[in-house]
Design a protein around this motif. Structure first.
Motif, PDB file in Angstrom:
ATOM      1  N   ASP A 124     -22.300   1.371   8.629  1.00 45.94           N
ATOM      2  CA  ASP A 124     -20.886   1.603   8.369  1.00 45.94           C
ATOM      3  C   ASP A 124     -20.450   3.302   8.657  1.00 45.94           C
ATOM      4  O   ASP A 124     -19.440   3.531   8.958  1.00 45.94           O
ATOM      5  CB  ASP A 124     -20.346   1.574   6.812  1.00 45.94           C
ATOM      6  N   GLN A 125     -21.823   4.187   8.704  1.00 52.38           N
ATOM      7  CA  GLN A 125     -21.669   5.556   9.091  1.00 52.38           C
ATOM      8  C   GLN A 125     -22.142   5.821  10.577  1.00 52.38           C
ATOM      9  O   GLN A 125     -21.603   6.650  11.322  1.00 52.38           O
ATOM     10  CB  GLN A 125     -22.222   6.355   7.972  1.00 52.38           C
ATOM     11  N   ASP A 126     -22.944   5.132  11.119  1.00 50.43           N
ATOM     12  CA  ASP A 126     -23.573   5.515  12.259  1.00 50.43           C
ATOM     13  C   ASP A 126     -22.854   4.640  13.371  1.00 50.43           C
ATOM     14  O   ASP A 126     -22.444   3.543  13.222  1.00 50.43           O
ATOM     15  CB  ASP A 126     -25.165   4.977  12.318  1.00 50.43           C
ATOM     16  N   PRO A 127     -22.647   5.218  14.622  1.00 50.93           N
ATOM     17  CA  PRO A 127     -22.005   4.591  15.747  1.00 50.93           C
ATOM     18  C   PRO A 127     -22.912   3.497  16.277  1.00 50.93           C
ATOM     19  O   PRO A 127     -24.128   3.479  15.950  1.00 50.93           O
ATOM     20  CB  PRO A 127     -22.002   5.511  16.828  1.00 50.93           C
ATOM     21  N   LYS A 128     -22.448   2.273  16.958  1.00 53.73           N
ATOM     22  CA  LYS A 128     -23.399   1.284  17.411  1.00 53.73           C
ATOM     23  C   LYS A 128     -24.052   1.701  18.657  1.00 53.73           C
ATOM     24  O   LYS A 128     -23.858   2.564  19.296  1.00 53.73           O
ATOM     25  CB  LYS A 128     -22.289   0.105  17.639  1.00 53.73           C
ATOM     26  N   TYR A 129     -25.425   1.088  18.862  1.00 50.34           N
ATOM     27  CA  TYR A 129     -25.911   0.952  20.084  1.00 50.34           C
ATOM     28  C   TYR A 129     -25.054   0.844  21.139  1.00 50.34           C
ATOM     29  O   TYR A 129     -24.342  -0.015  21.243  1.00 50.34           O
ATOM     30  CB  TYR A 129     -27.098   0.552  20.036  1.00 50.34           C
ATOM     31  N   LYS A 130     -25.217   1.795  22.222  1.00 53.65           N
ATOM     32  CA  LYS A 130     -24.539   1.539  23.437  1.00 53.65           C
ATOM     33  C   LYS A 130     -25.208   0.980  24.605  1.00 53.65           C
ATOM     34  O   LYS A 130     -26.213   1.597  24.782  1.00 53.65           O
ATOM     35  CB  LYS A 130     -23.605   2.853  23.879  1.00 53.65           C
ATOM     36  N   ILE A 131     -25.024  -0.113  25.044  1.00 54.06           N
ATOM     37  CA  ILE A 131     -25.928  -0.691  25.803  1.00 54.06           C
ATOM     38  C   ILE A 131     -25.395  -0.964  27.353  1.00 54.06           C
ATOM     39  O   ILE A 131     -23.974  -1.143  27.482  1.00 54.06           O
ATOM     40  CB  ILE A 131     -26.612  -2.275  25.601  1.00 54.06           C
TER      41      ILE A 131
END
Length: 326
Positions: A124-131
């Motif tokens: 909920d706090q971390d940005p998602k992985y960008k692929i």
């Protein structure tokens, strides 16, 4: 350097299968429902260190002392290998246990046990992985990933789709990408020019790459320059058939079992650590069309499951070329 690191997209060096030899593998990425209380957050911690007495107790104490509660814990201690692996899911009050304090607490454990890897993820706090997704002519894996992303089932942000096969503005894939604002890049490749420098430029801000039936071999130079993980899917028709039209070869041979394998890409062709494998039966009742459909369905499921495992910190390095998948 701090051994505790957040599993955020800005830290892709956590994994690094692409540029490392098989002697020095590094790894990752779950996302549970933390709705049991609106004030609680959900976290994941993975730990890899030399084996010692009391590690589980210390990990539990570290979480409990801050008011956290462990929801699930997995531990693996391979026989005669003297290493310890764990993955813990826990809930906590983010006001009482701040993220900076969490990093500090796990960092102390890392120092005590000389950890090789300690990774924290709070979805909920971390940005998602960008692929970045690379694809060729076959669309089945690409389309499946796009639909899962649209439905919120794939915990990633898609930065771009790159292909060596041109798709016109009237194709379904092109319209989907345009509608969702995902850049599509067509790069015509030849044996002499794989367009790798241009691909590198397009994916420089991604955290890992997915080869969704990308029918080009990435060079060791590309993998070293990219420096982050690349996940590949390919058929696992049993027995294996090489060359063109492997599904037809297998169908003509009357095989009874087909499969798919998802693995990390390393300089050694199709020899990277395996993340996921799946098989299904076929029979004399299958025609070529149903045979191919079963194979493609397996590839889609195998690839998406591997990506989710990666993003949920379920995959850890084991020995030279293996993985622990919790």
């Amino acid at each position: 350097m701090a051994l505790v690191q957040r599993a955020a997209p800005r830290l892709p060096e956590l994994f690094g299968f692409a540029k490392r030899s098989l002697k020095s593998l590094r790894f990752p990425g779950e996302s549970l429902d933390s709705s049991s209380s609106p004030t609680l957050a959900y976290g994941i911690h993975v730990f890899h260190c030399p084996d010692a007495v009391g590690i589980v107790a210390k990990l539990s104490e570290s979480i409990a002392s801050r008011g956290g509660n462990i929801l699930a814990a997995n531990v693996f201690v391979p026989e005669n290998n003297h290493v310890f692996y764990s993955r813990s899911e826990f809930i906590f009050d983010p006001i009482k246990w701040t993220r900076s304090q969490m990093d500090e607490d796990f960092n102390k454990l890392s120092q005590i046990y000389s950890a090789m890897r300690s990774v924290v993820l709070v979805p909920d706090q971390d940005p998602k992985y960008k692929i970045g997704i690379l694809a060729s002519k076959q669309d089945h894996c690409l389309i499946d990933l796009l639909h899962q992303w649209q439905d919120g089932k794939l915990p990633v942000d898609i930065a771009c789709v790159i292909s060596n096969h041109e798709r016109g503005p009237n194709t379904g894939v092109f319209r989907f990408l345009e509608r969702h604002g995902i850049p599509y890049h067509y790069l015509h490749t030849t044996e002499e020019n794989k367009r790798e420098e241009e691909i590198l430029e397009l994916v420089q801000n991604t955290d890992f790459l997915v080869l969704a039936r990308y029918m080009q071999i990435l060079s060791g130079s590309f993998l070293n320059s990219y420096g982050k993980d690349v996940i590949n899917i390919h058929h696992g028709l049993l027995p294996s058939f090489k060359g063109g039209k492997p599904a037809k070869q297998a169908f003509d041979a009357g095989v009874k079992l087909i499969g798919a394998t998802t693995h990390f890409v390393t300089p050694e062709l199709d020899s990277g650590p395996i993340i996921e494998q799946m098989v299904t039966r076929v029979s004399h009742r299958d025609n070529l069309q149903s045979f191919v459909q079963k194979s493609q369905n397996l590839e889609k499921l195998c690839l998406s499951r591997a990506i989710k495992s990666y993003c949920e910190l379920r995959v850890l390095p084991y020995e030279d070329n293996k993985t622990v998948v919790f």
